[in-house]
Motif scaffolding. Structure first.
Motif, PDB file in Angstrom:
ATOM      1  N   TYR A 297      40.482  54.456  61.525  1.00 30.99           N
ATOM      2  CA  TYR A 297      39.416  54.973  60.670  1.00 30.99           C
ATOM      3  C   TYR A 297      40.000  55.987  59.690  1.00 30.99           C
ATOM      4  O   TYR A 297      40.229  57.142  60.045  1.00 30.99           O
ATOM      5  CB  TYR A 297      38.331  55.651  61.523  1.00 30.99           C
ATOM      6  N   PRO A 298      40.252  55.578  58.440  1.00 33.79           N
ATOM      7  CA  PRO A 298      40.820  56.510  57.469  1.00 33.79           C
ATOM      8  C   PRO A 298      39.759  57.420  56.838  1.00 33.79           C
ATOM      9  O   PRO A 298      38.618  57.002  56.616  1.00 33.79           O
ATOM     10  CB  PRO A 298      41.420  55.584  56.408  1.00 33.79           C
ATOM     11  N   GLN A 299      40.134  58.627  56.579  1.00 31.00           N
ATOM     12  CA  GLN A 299      39.374  59.594  55.775  1.00 31.00           C
ATOM     13  C   GLN A 299      40.404  60.229  54.844  1.00 31.00           C
ATOM     14  O   GLN A 299      40.895  61.330  55.086  1.00 31.00           O
ATOM     15  CB  GLN A 299      38.686  60.640  56.656  1.00 31.00           C
TER      16      GLN A 299
ATOM     17  N   ASN B 198      39.723  57.325  47.244  1.00 24.52           N
ATOM     18  CA  ASN B 198      39.375  57.551  48.650  1.00 24.52           C
ATOM     19  C   ASN B 198      39.515  56.274  49.471  1.00 24.52           C
ATOM     20  O   ASN B 198      39.155  55.192  49.007  1.00 24.52           O
ATOM     21  CB  ASN B 198      37.935  58.051  48.764  1.00 24.52           C
TER      22      ASN B 198
ATOM     23  N   VAL C 213      43.763  59.805  59.565  1.00 27.90           N
ATOM     24  CA  VAL C 213      43.332  58.509  60.083  1.00 27.90           C
ATOM     25  C   VAL C 213      43.144  58.706  61.583  1.00 27.90           C
ATOM     26  O   VAL C 213      44.020  59.254  62.254  1.00 27.90           O
ATOM     27  CB  VAL C 213      44.377  57.399  59.814  1.00 27.90           C
TER      28      VAL C 213
ATOM     29  N   ASN D  12      42.121  60.841  50.735  1.00 31.47           N
ATOM     30  CA  ASN D  12      41.821  61.050  49.322  1.00 31.47           C
ATOM     31  C   ASN D  12      43.122  61.132  48.531  1.00 31.47           C
ATOM     32  O   ASN D  12      44.206  61.118  49.111  1.00 31.47           O
ATOM     33  CB  ASN D  12      40.986  62.328  49.139  1.00 31.47           C
TER      34      ASN D  12
ATOM     35  N   GLY E 164      44.442  63.962  54.059  1.00 27.82           N
ATOM     36  CA  GLY E 164      43.404  63.619  55.026  1.00 27.82           C
ATOM     37  C   GLY E 164      43.998  63.126  56.328  1.00 27.82           C
ATOM     38  O   GLY E 164      45.121  63.474  56.683  1.00 27.82           O
TER      39      GLY E 164
ATOM     40  N   ASP F 295      31.359  58.487  64.381  1.00 25.27           N
ATOM     41  CA  ASP F 295      32.435  59.475  64.354  1.00 25.27           C
ATOM     42  C   ASP F 295      33.495  59.043  65.356  1.00 25.27           C
ATOM     43  O   ASP F 295      33.293  59.183  66.568  1.00 25.27           O
ATOM     44  CB  ASP F 295      31.894  60.860  64.703  1.00 25.27           C
TER      45      ASP F 295
ATOM     46  N   THR G 271      38.161  54.921  53.096  1.00 25.26           N
ATOM     47  CA  THR G 271      37.274  55.227  54.222  1.00 25.26           C
ATOM     48  C   THR G 271      36.903  53.997  55.038  1.00 25.26           C
ATOM     49  O   THR G 271      36.213  54.121  56.044  1.00 25.26           O
ATOM     50  CB  THR G 271      35.971  55.892  53.725  1.00 25.26           C
ATOM     51  N   ASN G 272      37.349  52.818  54.618  1.00 27.30           N
ATOM     52  CA  ASN G 272      37.014  51.594  55.351  1.00 27.30           C
ATOM     53  C   ASN G 272      37.948  51.406  56.536  1.00 27.30           C
ATOM     54  O   ASN G 272      39.165  51.351  56.368  1.00 27.30           O
ATOM     55  CB  ASN G 272      37.115  50.364  54.450  1.00 27.30           C
TER      56      ASN G 272
ATOM     57  N   THR H  59      26.286  57.354  60.955  1.00 23.48           N
ATOM     58  CA  THR H  59      27.702  57.041  60.832  1.00 23.48           C
ATOM     59  C   THR H  59      28.385  57.262  62.173  1.00 23.48           C
ATOM     60  O   THR H  59      28.009  58.144  62.945  1.00 23.48           O
ATOM     61  CB  THR H  59      28.364  57.922  59.753  1.00 23.48           C
TER      62      THR H  59
END
Length: 179
Positions: A62-64, A129, A50, A66, A48, A24, A131-132, A22
């Motif tokens: 890049y989102p992370q 979530n 981005v 929830n 979370g 980072d 994450t895309n 993945t």
């Protein structure tokens, strides 16, 4: 023959492992981490972050995230670095979509005639979530988005002002300050 099969399996394993690594975005020297909060009249909740990264194709987000409602959501850079509420609603101090050329037009992310802050819609899975990653080809440098807000809307985004203004995204669901 056993050596050939073993070597082939070993190589296939290495290739598979390399393909499934993945990325980072925080490993990129120049990035911005945007802490995101779910907007709530009783107090915002951290959901979370981005990470924004400058690429040769534009800025990638890049989102992370929830705790969001599943589905497609409007996703935009807004004018002001303020996620506060006004009498009109939550997150309204962020102002409108970032539009330094004063186009006053909501459009696709690749259309130079629209807001600079128009991003591709954000996908949230059935577990809440996101994450895309999304790419904003009109935004060329991270410096262009500093001191603005990143906003997620409750509704989707058709990248047009018709039949509803601003793509029909509706109320503001989550927000983060881009520092």
């Amino acid at each position: 023959m056993k050596k050939i099969i073993f070597a082939s399996l070993a190589m296939a394993s290495l290739l598979f492992a390399a393909e499934n690594q993945t990325f980072d975005p925080k490993s990129v020297k120049d990035h911005i981490t945007i802490k995101m909060d779910l907007l709530d009249k009783n107090g915002n909740k951290a959901i979370g972050e981005v990470v924004a990264v400058q690429t040769k194709y534009g800025v990638a987000f890049y989102p992370q995230l929830n705790s969001l409602q599943p589905g497609i959501h409007g996703f935009h850079v807004h004018e002001n670095a303020d996620c506060g509420a006004t009498e009109k609603g939550l997150g309204m101090k962020a102002g409108g979509h970032f539009d330094p050329k004063n186009t006053k037009t909501h459009s696709f992310t690749w259309d130079d005639k629209g807001h600079l802050g128009d991003l591709p819609a954000l996908y949230v899975d059935d577990k809440g979530n996101a994450t895309n990653p999304v790419l904003a080809p009109k935004i060329k440098k991270l410096s262009e988005i500093k001191n603005h807000a990143l906003m997620i809307h409750f509704g989707g985004d058709n990248h047009s002002d018709h039949p509803a203004a601003l793509g029909g995204g509706g109320a503001r669901m989550a927000c983060g300050i881009i520092k």
